[in-house]
Write an enzyme that holds these catalytic residues in place. Structure first.
Site, PDB file in Angstrom:
ATOM      1  N   ARG A 189      38.631  38.093  51.563  1.00 35.08           N
ATOM      2  CA  ARG A 189      39.774  39.408  52.074  1.00 35.08           C
ATOM      3  C   ARG A 189      38.983  39.124  53.799  1.00 35.08           C
ATOM      4  O   ARG A 189      39.486  40.479  54.487  1.00 35.08           O
ATOM      5  CB  ARG A 189      38.665  40.240  51.481  1.00 35.08           C
ATOM      6  CG  ARG A 189      39.343  40.286  50.441  1.00 35.08           C
ATOM      7  CD  ARG A 189      40.242  40.693  49.788  1.00 35.08           C
ATOM      8  NE  ARG A 189      40.210  40.935  48.129  1.00 35.08           N
ATOM      9  CZ  ARG A 189      40.531  39.950  46.540  1.00 35.08           C
ATOM     10  NH1 ARG A 189      40.503  38.823  47.101  1.00 35.08           N
ATOM     11  NH2 ARG A 189      41.057  39.928  45.892  1.00 35.08           N
ATOM     12  N   SER A 263      40.405  47.104  44.289  1.00 37.01           N
ATOM     13  CA  SER A 263      39.269  47.100  44.504  1.00 37.01           C
ATOM     14  C   SER A 263      39.268  48.185  45.666  1.00 37.01           C
ATOM     15  O   SER A 263      39.495  47.817  47.096  1.00 37.01           O
ATOM     16  CB  SER A 263      38.761  45.983  44.862  1.00 37.01           C
ATOM     17  OG  SER A 263      39.131  44.749  43.980  1.00 37.01           O
ATOM     18  N   GLU A 359      36.864  47.358  51.390  1.00 38.50           N
ATOM     19  CA  GLU A 359      37.666  46.440  51.078  1.00 38.50           C
ATOM     20  C   GLU A 359      39.194  47.283  51.433  1.00 38.50           C
ATOM     21  O   GLU A 359      40.374  46.575  52.372  1.00 38.50           O
ATOM     22  CB  GLU A 359      38.247  45.727  50.103  1.00 38.50           C
ATOM     23  CG  GLU A 359      38.476  44.481  50.089  1.00 38.50           C
ATOM     24  CD  GLU A 359      40.553  44.925  49.322  1.00 38.50           C
ATOM     25  OE1 GLU A 359      40.983  43.652  49.878  1.00 38.50           O
ATOM     26  OE2 GLU A 359      40.428  45.590  48.796  1.00 38.50           O
TER      27      GLU A 359
HETATM   28  N1  EPU Z   1      31.961  43.713  36.648  1.00 39.09           N
HETATM   29  C1  EPU Z   1      31.091  44.604  36.561  1.00 39.09           C
HETATM   30  N2  EPU Z   1      31.378  45.900  36.413  1.00 39.09           N
HETATM   31  C2  EPU Z   1      33.165  46.378  35.824  1.00 39.09           C
HETATM   32  C3  EPU Z   1      33.707  45.326  36.208  1.00 39.09           C
HETATM   33  C4  EPU Z   1      33.789  43.684  36.530  1.00 39.09           C
HETATM   34  O1  EPU Z   1      29.956  43.957  36.149  1.00 39.09           O
HETATM   35  O2  EPU Z   1      33.834  47.220  36.076  1.00 39.09           O
HETATM   36  C5  EPU Z   1      31.543  42.437  36.711  1.00 39.09           C
HETATM   37  C6  EPU Z   1      31.416  41.346  35.269  1.00 39.09           C
HETATM   38  O3  EPU Z   1      30.416  40.404  35.683  1.00 39.09           O
HETATM   39  C7  EPU Z   1      32.741  40.392  36.025  1.00 39.09           C
HETATM   40  C8  EPU Z   1      32.391  40.414  37.492  1.00 39.09           C
HETATM   41  O4  EPU Z   1      32.377  42.247  37.745  1.00 39.09           O
HETATM   42  O5  EPU Z   1      32.422  38.905  35.637  1.00 39.09           O
HETATM   43  C9  EPU Z   1      33.475  39.850  38.696  1.00 39.09           C
HETATM   44  O6  EPU Z   1      34.689  40.980  37.996  1.00 39.09           O
HETATM   45  P1  EPU Z   1      36.119  40.838  38.087  1.00 39.09           P
HETATM   46  O7  EPU Z   1      36.535  39.233  37.917  1.00 39.09           O
HETATM   47  O8  EPU Z   1      36.854  41.988  37.860  1.00 39.09           O
HETATM   48  O9  EPU Z   1      36.801  40.812  39.452  1.00 39.09           O
HETATM   49  P2  EPU Z   1      35.452  41.444  41.080  1.00 39.09           P
HETATM   50  O10 EPU Z   1      35.802  40.642  42.080  1.00 39.09           O
HETATM   51  O11 EPU Z   1      35.349  42.829  40.526  1.00 39.09           O
HETATM   52  C10 EPU Z   1      37.540  40.284  42.593  1.00 39.09           C
HETATM   53  C11 EPU Z   1      39.138  40.812  43.319  1.00 39.09           C
HETATM   54  C12 EPU Z   1      40.385  41.578  42.945  1.00 39.09           C
HETATM   55  C13 EPU Z   1      41.043  40.493  41.676  1.00 39.09           C
HETATM   56  C14 EPU Z   1      39.216  39.956  41.166  1.00 39.09           C
HETATM   57  C15 EPU Z   1      39.855  39.043  40.311  1.00 39.09           C
HETATM   58  C16 EPU Z   1      37.409  41.519  45.576  1.00 39.09           C
HETATM   59  C17 EPU Z   1      37.190  42.843  45.939  1.00 39.09           C
HETATM   60  N3  EPU Z   1      38.326  42.199  44.075  1.00 39.09           N
HETATM   61  O12 EPU Z   1      37.118  41.115  42.072  1.00 39.09           O
HETATM   62  O13 EPU Z   1      40.951  42.306  44.106  1.00 39.09           O
HETATM   63  O14 EPU Z   1      41.307  41.067  41.116  1.00 39.09           O
HETATM   64  O15 EPU Z   1      38.135  40.002  41.546  1.00 39.09           O
HETATM   65  O16 EPU Z   1      40.199  37.928  40.445  1.00 39.09           O
HETATM   66  O17 EPU Z   1      37.378  40.755  46.492  1.00 39.09           O
HETATM   67  C18 EPU Z   1      41.725  43.673  45.199  1.00 39.09           C
HETATM   68  O18 EPU Z   1      41.409  42.940  46.683  1.00 39.09           O
HETATM   69  O19 EPU Z   1      42.939  45.070  45.187  1.00 39.09           O
HETATM   70  C19 EPU Z   1      41.973  43.038  43.538  1.00 39.09           C
HETATM   71  C20 EPU Z   1      42.120  44.172  42.383  1.00 39.09           C
END
Ligand code: EPU
Length: 363
Positions: A189, A263, A359
């Site tokens: 990012r 995010s 972010e």
């Molecule tokens: N998780 C929790 N609680 C929650 C949600 C997630 O504990 O409420 C944990 C779970 O263990 C899950 C892990 O977090 O396995 C990762 O969650 P997720 O796959 O939803 O991805 P994220 O890391 O929270 C990132 C990006 C998103 C993107 C998703 C999917 C960032 C800051 N965010 O989120 O991007 O859609 O991966 O690839 O890197 C954005 O940048 O605006 C965005 C939505």
């Protein structure tokens, strides 16, 4: 008589030859509310506001700002910003749209897209035309121009994986410059446009290299399981976007119903040694491999453990299905959002010793 004729001819010449050049092509409005131009639906006014649809109009807007000694702010789709105060200057809303295939070989195609175009329109076009590589980035809001600034990413793919170069206008010198992928210094990012060149360039267009053969990335989360459950053995681009769309809608709020900016925080990257200590105290802590000796911790997990998931504070809160997404339940103010952000940062820091970095661009 001859004199009158010469006079008339001269005035017509003046009108047709000079008048169009003297007339400003852009329309600058005063005191425009910016809230409607953001997906979080939070924001005050801009002293001046204009919309540009061509590079000529853009140059005109920049000339206007220079002449009036006004600061400028480039606005795309407003999907990654939290506007906290009135903007004292000219907001230039980028609506320079379009894309085209500039080269096609038996194995790949180069596609150029202009910065004011919606990212999702480019993805739709590539999916429909069997140009592979962007499927996992389906439905990401925002414009083409914003994509390289923060190296957008989702489900195991980042823009940098398909990125070739971009063309940008140096706002200081007025000259155009080409940035290769290396020159953009992409990170998680992150890019040079968020750091050293913050506010220096207007991104005009980007070029992506897309494969003519399917090369899907299936490793992230439950993509493989979802495909299996749907009985898909050899996925097509259509299958991929169906799965991505399902995964996104199961976790991310619908922008039309619940304003948000995706995010809100980055996933923090910490030293493995710090992680080991945390793991001792919180055995269930999640992590993903990152750079050597470092791991990425899901910020959503930290926020959830800190007790903010699904909690409402006035008109703002962290989404019930994804703790990383700050949502506006209606009529939220920038202050309410900032207060919640700082509250989360304080609690997470106290509990885990980790500083959460936004972010979203806070302006
Ligand atoms: N998780 C929790 N609680 C929650 C949600 C997630 O504990 O409420 C944990 C779970 O263990 C899950 C892990 O977090 O396995 C990762 O969650 P997720 O796959 O939803 O991805 P994220 O890391 O929270 C990132 C990006 C998103 C993107 C998703 C999917 C960032 C800051 N965010 O989120 O991007 O859609 O991966 O690839 O890197 C954005 O940048 O605006 C965005 C939505």
């Amino acid at each position: 008589m001859a004199n009158i004729f010469t006079c008339l001819l001269f005035s017509w010449l003046v009108f047709f030859v000079f008048f169009p050049y003297n007339k400003s092509m852009i329309k600058v409005e005063k005191k425009v509310l910016l809230k409607p131009f953001t997906t979080l639906k939070i924001g005050s006014t801009a002293d001046f506001f204009t919309l540009v649809q061509t590079e000529t109009e853009l140059r005109e807007a920049l000339k206007w700002a220079r002449a009036k000694q006004q600061k400028i702010f480039i606005l795309g789709a407003g999907s990654n910003i939290l506007l906290t105060k009135p903007f004292r200057g000219l907001v230039i809303k980028n609506e320079i749209k379009g894309w085209r295939i500039i080269k096609k070989t038996p194995t790949f195609a180069l596609v150029e897209a202009t910065s004011g175009e919606a990212w999702s329109h480019l993805v739709n076009f590539t999916v429909q035309n069997n140009l592979f590589g962007l499927e996992n980035l389906f439905l990401i809001p925002g414009t083409i121009g914003a994509a390289p600034v923060q190296n957008i990413g989702a489900y195991g793919v980042e823009l940098k994986d398909v990125f070739v170069s971009l063309r940008a206008l140096d706002l200081k010198t007025g000259r155009e410059k080409i940035f290769s992928a290396v020159a953009c210094r992409f990170g998680y990012r992150d890019s040079i446009f968020k750091n050293k060149y913050h506010g220096r360039y207007f991104i005009l267009s980007i070029i992506c290299k897309l494969s003519l053969r399917p090369q899907f990335k299936l490793a992230y989360g439950t993509i493989r399981e979802e495909l299996k459950a749907a009985g898909v053995k050899k996925p097509t681009a259509g299958d991929m976007i169906r799965i991505i769309s399902k995964l996104r809608s199961s976790k991310l709020p619908n922008l039309a119903l619940l304003p948000n900016a995706g995010s809100f925080f980055k996933n923090p990257v910490i030293l493995e040694s710090q992680f080991k200590k945390l793991q001792f105290r919180f055995p269930e802590i999640k992590s993903f491999p990152d750079q050597p000796n470092k791991v990425k911790i899901p910020a959503a997990w930290l926020i959830e453990q800190a007790g903010f998931k699904g909690k409402k504070f006035g008109s703002v809160g962290m989404y019930e299905k994804q703790a990383l997404v700050l949502v506006n339940y209606g009529g939220a103010t920038a202050n309410e959002a900032l207060k919640l952000v700082s509250r989360i940062q304080t609690v997470v820091k106290k509990k885990f010793g980790i500083k959460l970095e936004p972010e979203v661009n806070i302006i």
